[in-house]
Design a protein around this motif. Sequence first.
Motif, PDB file in Angstrom:
ATOM      1  N   LEU A  55       0.835  -1.205   0.000  1.00  0.00           N
ATOM      2  CA  LEU A  55       0.000   0.000   0.000  1.00  0.00           C
ATOM      3  C   LEU A  55       0.874   1.260   0.000  1.00  0.00           C
ATOM      4  N   ALA A  56       1.876   1.260   0.843  1.00  0.00           N
ATOM      5  CA  ALA A  56       2.757   2.431   0.938  1.00  0.00           C
ATOM      6  C   ALA A  56       3.453   2.680  -0.394  1.00  0.00           C
ATOM      7  N   ARG A  57       3.905   1.600  -1.021  1.00  0.00           N
ATOM      8  CA  ARG A  57       4.607   1.727  -2.300  1.00  0.00           C
ATOM      9  C   ARG A  57       3.673   2.293  -3.365  1.00  0.00           C
ATOM     10  N   TYR A  58       2.461   1.760  -3.377  1.00  0.00           N
ATOM     11  CA  TYR A  58       1.486   2.192  -4.384  1.00  0.00           C
ATOM     12  C   TYR A  58       1.189   3.690  -4.266  1.00  0.00           C
ATOM     13  N   TYR A  59       0.911   4.138  -3.050  1.00  0.00           N
ATOM     14  CA  TYR A  59       0.548   5.557  -2.893  1.00  0.00           C
ATOM     15  C   TYR A  59       1.753   6.487  -3.012  1.00  0.00           C
ATOM     16  N   THR A  60       2.935   5.959  -2.751  1.00  0.00           N
ATOM     17  CA  THR A  60       4.130   6.775  -2.978  1.00  0.00           C
ATOM     18  C   THR A  60       4.295   7.028  -4.474  1.00  0.00           C
ATOM     19  N   GLU A  61       4.111   5.951  -5.252  1.00  0.00           N
ATOM     20  CA  GLU A  61       4.240   6.114  -6.698  1.00  0.00           C
ATOM     21  C   GLU A  61       3.191   7.066  -7.247  1.00  0.00           C
ATOM     22  N   ALA A  62       1.983   6.964  -6.714  1.00  0.00           N
ATOM     23  CA  ALA A  62       0.912   7.870  -7.147  1.00  0.00           C
ATOM     24  C   ALA A  62       1.277   9.316  -6.800  1.00  0.00           C
ATOM     25  N   LEU A  63       1.853   9.507  -5.641  1.00  0.00           N
ATOM     26  CA  LEU A  63       2.267  10.846  -5.223  1.00  0.00           C
ATOM     27  C   LEU A  63       3.271  11.434  -6.206  1.00  0.00           C
ATOM     28  N   LEU A  64       4.239  10.609  -6.604  1.00  0.00           N
ATOM     29  CA  LEU A  64       5.281  11.110  -7.498  1.00  0.00           C
ATOM     30  C   LEU A  64       4.722  11.429  -8.880  1.00  0.00           C
ATOM     31  N   ARG A  65       3.745  10.642  -9.313  1.00  0.00           N
ATOM     32  CA  ARG A  65       3.110  10.942 -10.601  1.00  0.00           C
ATOM     33  C   ARG A  65       2.406  12.293 -10.538  1.00  0.00           C
ATOM     34  N   ASP A  66       1.624  12.501  -9.467  1.00  0.00           N
ATOM     35  CA  ASP A  66       0.921  13.779  -9.315  1.00  0.00           C
ATOM     36  C   ASP A  66       1.917  14.932  -9.208  1.00  0.00           C
ATOM     37  N   TRP A  67       2.977  14.682  -8.509  1.00  0.00           N
ATOM     38  CA  TRP A  67       4.044  15.681  -8.299  1.00  0.00           C
ATOM     39  C   TRP A  67       4.567  16.173  -9.647  1.00  0.00           C
ATOM     40  N   ARG A  68       4.876  15.215 -10.510  1.00  0.00           N
ATOM     41  CA  ARG A  68       5.415  15.585 -11.830  1.00  0.00           C
ATOM     42  C   ARG A  68       4.341  16.243 -12.682  1.00  0.00           C
ATOM     43  N   ALA A  69       3.126  15.741 -12.579  1.00  0.00           N
ATOM     44  CA  ALA A  69       2.043  16.292 -13.395  1.00  0.00           C
ATOM     45  C   ALA A  69       1.817  17.769 -13.057  1.00  0.00           C
ATOM     46  N   LEU A  70       1.908  18.097 -11.789  1.00  0.00           N
ATOM     47  CA  LEU A  70       1.690  19.488 -11.382  1.00  0.00           C
ATOM     48  C   LEU A  70       2.963  20.325 -11.515  1.00  0.00           C
ATOM     49  N   ASN A  71       3.962  19.731 -12.143  1.00  0.00           N
ATOM     50  CA  ASN A  71       5.180  20.468 -12.469  1.00  0.00           C
ATOM     51  C   ASN A  71       5.892  21.015 -11.237  1.00  0.00           C
ATOM     52  N   LEU A  72       5.999  20.177 -10.218  1.00  0.00           N
ATOM     53  CA  LEU A  72       6.767  20.591  -9.052  1.00  0.00           C
ATOM     54  C   LEU A  72       8.230  20.210  -9.247  1.00  0.00           C
ATOM     55  N   GLN A  73       9.105  21.054  -8.748  1.00  0.00           N
ATOM     56  CA  GLN A  73      10.537  20.793  -8.838  1.00  0.00           C
ATOM     57  C   GLN A  73      10.867  19.503  -8.092  1.00  0.00           C
ATOM     58  N   GLU A  74      11.742  18.706  -8.691  1.00  0.00           N
ATOM     59  CA  GLU A  74      12.198  17.506  -8.004  1.00  0.00           C
ATOM     60  C   GLU A  74      13.102  17.920  -6.849  1.00  0.00           C
ATOM     61  N   PRO A  75      12.890  17.328  -5.678  1.00  0.00           N
ATOM     62  CA  PRO A  75      13.799  17.642  -4.572  1.00  0.00           C
ATOM     63  C   PRO A  75      15.179  17.053  -4.841  1.00  0.00           C
ATOM     64  N   ASP A  76      16.186  17.562  -4.155  1.00  0.00           N
ATOM     65  CA  ASP A  76      17.515  16.967  -4.258  1.00  0.00           C
ATOM     66  C   ASP A  76      17.524  15.601  -3.597  1.00  0.00           C
ATOM     67  N   VAL A  77      16.775  15.477  -2.509  1.00  0.00           N
ATOM     68  CA  VAL A  77      16.636  14.186  -1.835  1.00  0.00           C
ATOM     69  C   VAL A  77      15.180  14.028  -1.417  1.00  0.00           C
ATOM     70  N   ARG A  78      14.651  12.823  -1.608  1.00  0.00           N
ATOM     71  CA  ARG A  78      13.297  12.542  -1.136  1.00  0.00           C
ATOM     72  C   ARG A  78      13.352  11.306  -0.233  1.00  0.00           C
ATOM     73  N   PRO A  79      13.761  11.508   1.014  1.00  0.00           N
ATOM     74  CA  PRO A  79      13.960  10.369   1.905  1.00  0.00           C
ATOM     75  C   PRO A  79      12.639   9.762   2.368  1.00  0.00           C
ATOM     76  N   ARG A  80      12.662   8.450   2.604  1.00  0.00           N
ATOM     77  CA  ARG A  80      11.482   7.770   3.133  1.00  0.00           C
ATOM     78  C   ARG A  80      11.746   7.358   4.578  1.00  0.00           C
ATOM     79  N   ALA A  81      10.729   7.508   5.391  1.00  0.00           N
ATOM     80  CA  ALA A  81      10.870   7.204   6.816  1.00  0.00           C
ATOM     81  C   ALA A  81      11.313   5.766   7.045  1.00  0.00           C
TER      82      ALA A  81
END
Length: 510
Positions: free
Chosen positions: A115-141
């Motif tokens: 579940l966590a993997r699925y929604y993380t991937e969805a988040l990144l898709r939305d992130w790119r779609a809305l044209n947000l800058q990629e962070p230098d690091v995107r750490p996971r807890a």
Amino acid sequence: MASTPTFQLYNTLTRRVDPIEPAEQTADGTPHLRFYSCGPTVYAFAHIGNFRSFLTADLIVRTARALGWDTTYVTNVTDVGHLTDDDMTDPSGEDRMVKALRSKEGQRFANIWDLARYYTEALLRDWRALNLQEPDVRPRATEHIRPQILAVQQLIENGHAYETSQGIYFSVESFPDYGKLSGRGQDAEALVEGAAAQSRDVVTDPDKRDPRDFALWKKDDAHLMQWHSPWGWGFPGWHIECSVMANEYLGPSIDLHAGGEDLIFPHHECEIAQAESLSGEPFARYWAHTRFLQVEGEKMSKSKGNFYTVRDFIAPEPEGRDLDPLALRLTLLSGQYRKPFNFTFDTLRDNVRHVQRLQDVDALVDDAMAEDAPGDDFLGERLDALYDKALAALCDDLNTPAAIAAALEGAKMLGGVGSNLNGATARRAKDWLDQINALLGIIRHDETPASADDPEEEGLDVQALIDERDAARAAKDYERADALRDALQEMGYEVMDTPEGTQVRRQVRI
RNA sequence: GGUGACGUGGCCGAGUGGCUAGGCAGAGGCCUGCAAAGCCUCCUACGGCGGUUCGAAUCCGCCCGUCACCUCCA
């Protein structure tokens, strides 16, 4: 170019608008902004409110870069489910991710990791779609459990934390500055009363020394996500992950930390307590918080039926409304981040138009550059002034409405000149559009050049109608031409006659 | 109860002591076979009551109204 404006933001810590002065500089004297922005817990699709917050961070980074600063931008993914009621209430309560897994939508996931993997991937898709800058690091807890355990151990060792039968708690009493960010949490009595006033169940771990103390580690060998620690099986508390990951990638004392307004207390207050108890240094010098949005004048909530995820708007039909993600982006930027923002469909509709207009102007400029008509540039100065205005607006506590106004004024100016654009002016205009787009990201995607929605790529039947209509118009058979226009509009297209013939584009339905 | 915001034209939303924000809607015009899109012109407002000031939407006080947060939340 006008003199460089001073970048200032409202600082929750000082309760005023402060100039941002990064602590570090590169060898040549360029300021280096070290910035941490709190990301979401990935237990569902991100909603538009999440993204309003992420957009604040995005604009901070874009503004800093427009000023020529170096930036290190870190934003996390919280993929550990934390207790819905934390330690104030029943510590055996379910966490959000467990809840999501047991819900109807959760049935399709093998387990909580899935579940966590699925929604993380969805988040990144939305992130790119809305044209947000990629962070230098995107750490996971979940990938930073060991440093979290080490931090907790260290807090126990230096007397800021203690163990009970149920977990490890941070001792708020040991940190006199607790409350400096939010102005809350000084008074343990008031905290309990406040919670009682909300008719919450005040059930504390009976061994907790102070009701304000918060969990650093939960002992729980039945939890769906658990790790082994010096205190047995369990999982980390919510606040510790951000302190630890910020330290790991940005150092013990960072410039700026951002998040939604709800995070001021307790999350950021607790982060400060932990981080400063560990390092003895100020954790972050500036704190920026984005105010919650409302939808059609009401708090967004599932029960009110006004709860919108990003994909509700940008996914293709029938799941979504097939909107240009940049229109959603612009809508979420159309209010200043610190003011109450009312998301409405009217505003969304307006902004679909605005993005279209900017893109039309962009295409117009491309055509003019290709044609390269002779003549001197006659707009450059005015466009530069508008860019300076937009940058100055963003530097002034991210005044997005003023910045957007400058962008639209420029678009109007270019639209007014229209086909009289000569090559020299067009090239200056293109530079201006690039600059505005780098600043606001509302014309085209920075990363992947948008090729997906090619307007030429219409269905065969649509193209046949267009061709037939052009033929009818050429033959001055206007009755036939009008009937064909009606037919195209029926099918959901906007019809425009241009010197190149009939042009269509999808009518926006929202 | 505690804390913090906000109230600007029909609507959204900048501004914050004198100087046109911008957009949407509406009206008129240019363009067009007619439209659409685009452009031009028009539409001049600051919750109420006091006060400070030569001058207040802007500063101060009081009142009214709306909202948010106070261990689920971006």
